[in-house]
Design a protein around this motif. Structure first.
Motif, PDB file in Angstrom:
ATOM      1  N   MET A 143      -0.382   8.736 -23.775  1.00  0.00           N
ATOM      2  CA  MET A 143      -0.650   8.038 -25.009  1.00  0.00           C
ATOM      3  C   MET A 143      -1.490   6.801 -24.713  1.00  0.00           C
ATOM      4  SD  MET A 143       1.520   9.109 -27.818  1.00  0.00           S
ATOM      5  CE  MET A 143       2.206  10.586 -27.199  1.00  0.00           C
ATOM      6  N   SER A 144      -2.469   6.618 -25.507  1.00  0.00           N
ATOM      7  CA  SER A 144      -3.307   5.445 -25.307  1.00  0.00           C
ATOM      8  C   SER A 144      -2.779   4.282 -26.124  1.00  0.00           C
ATOM      9  CB  SER A 144      -4.748   5.757 -25.716  1.00  0.00           C
ATOM     10  OG  SER A 144      -4.844   5.838 -27.122  1.00  0.00           O
ATOM     11  N   GLY A 145      -3.221   3.099 -25.780  1.00  0.00           N
ATOM     12  CA  GLY A 145      -2.834   1.917 -26.530  1.00  0.00           C
ATOM     13  C   GLY A 145      -3.303   1.978 -27.967  1.00  0.00           C
ATOM     14  N   GLU A 146      -4.443   2.646 -28.171  1.00  0.00           N
ATOM     15  CA  GLU A 146      -4.974   2.783 -29.531  1.00  0.00           C
ATOM     16  C   GLU A 146      -4.022   3.601 -30.402  1.00  0.00           C
ATOM     17  OE1 GLU A 146      -8.632   5.043 -31.701  1.00  0.00           O
ATOM     18  OE2 GLU A 146      -9.067   4.001 -29.835  1.00  0.00           O
ATOM     19  N   GLN A 147      -3.461   4.672 -29.859  1.00  0.00           N
ATOM     20  CA  GLN A 147      -2.523   5.491 -30.623  1.00  0.00           C
ATOM     21  C   GLN A 147      -1.264   4.703 -30.955  1.00  0.00           C
ATOM     22  OE1 GLN A 147      -2.125   8.803 -27.973  1.00  0.00           O
ATOM     23  NE2 GLN A 147      -3.547  10.061 -29.150  1.00  0.00           N
TER      24      GLN A 147
ATOM     25  N   ALA B 115       9.085   7.639 -30.862  1.00  0.00           N
ATOM     26  CA  ALA B 115       8.700   8.873 -30.179  1.00  0.00           C
ATOM     27  C   ALA B 115       7.531   8.640 -29.224  1.00  0.00           C
ATOM     28  CB  ALA B 115       8.340   9.944 -31.193  1.00  0.00           C
ATOM     29  N   GLU B 116       6.568   7.832 -29.663  1.00  0.00           N
ATOM     30  CA  GLU B 116       5.430   7.528 -28.791  1.00  0.00           C
ATOM     31  C   GLU B 116       5.869   6.717 -27.592  1.00  0.00           C
ATOM     32  OE1 GLU B 116       2.211   5.741 -30.871  1.00  0.00           O
ATOM     33  OE2 GLU B 116       1.735   7.579 -31.966  1.00  0.00           O
ATOM     34  N   ARG B 117       6.741   5.759 -27.811  1.00  0.00           N
ATOM     35  CA  ARG B 117       7.226   4.948 -26.692  1.00  0.00           C
ATOM     36  C   ARG B 117       8.024   5.783 -25.706  1.00  0.00           C
ATOM     37  NH1 ARG B 117       8.883  -0.369 -30.175  1.00  0.00           N
ATOM     38  NH2 ARG B 117       6.758  -1.112 -30.452  1.00  0.00           N
ATOM     39  N   ALA B 118       8.829   6.707 -26.213  1.00  0.00           N
ATOM     40  CA  ALA B 118       9.619   7.581 -25.341  1.00  0.00           C
ATOM     41  C   ALA B 118       8.706   8.517 -24.539  1.00  0.00           C
ATOM     42  CB  ALA B 118      10.609   8.390 -26.166  1.00  0.00           C
ATOM     43  N   ALA B 119       7.634   8.974 -25.171  1.00  0.00           N
ATOM     44  CA  ALA B 119       6.706   9.873 -24.493  1.00  0.00           C
ATOM     45  C   ALA B 119       5.921   9.164 -23.392  1.00  0.00           C
ATOM     46  CB  ALA B 119       5.738  10.487 -25.502  1.00  0.00           C
TER      47      ALA B 119
END
Length: 59
Positions: free
Chosen positions: A1-5, A53-57
């Motif tokens: 995951m990028s910071g932009e996402q 979810a993004e942080r967990a991924a």
């Protein structure tokens, strides 16, 4: 995951939180619509789940 996402998800969460707060502050006034408030709260919950979810991924 990028910071932009992540910033996109965080921005959506911030926008949903603002919308829910606006609807909350309408309580007790003629403009208050309980369904609109419930929709705003549900959108905020979904946005918070997406951020988590993004942080967990990411790790």
């Amino acid at each position: 995951m990028s910071g932009e996402q992540e910033s996109t998800a965080a921005r959506r969460l911030a926008e949903a939180s603002r919308a829910a707060t606006i609807e909350l502050h309408k309580q007790g006034t003629p403009e208050y619509d309980q369904r609109a408030h419930q929709r705003a709260v549900e959108q905020e919950r979904k946005a918070a789940e997406a951020v988590e979810a993004e942080r967990a991924a990411r790790g």
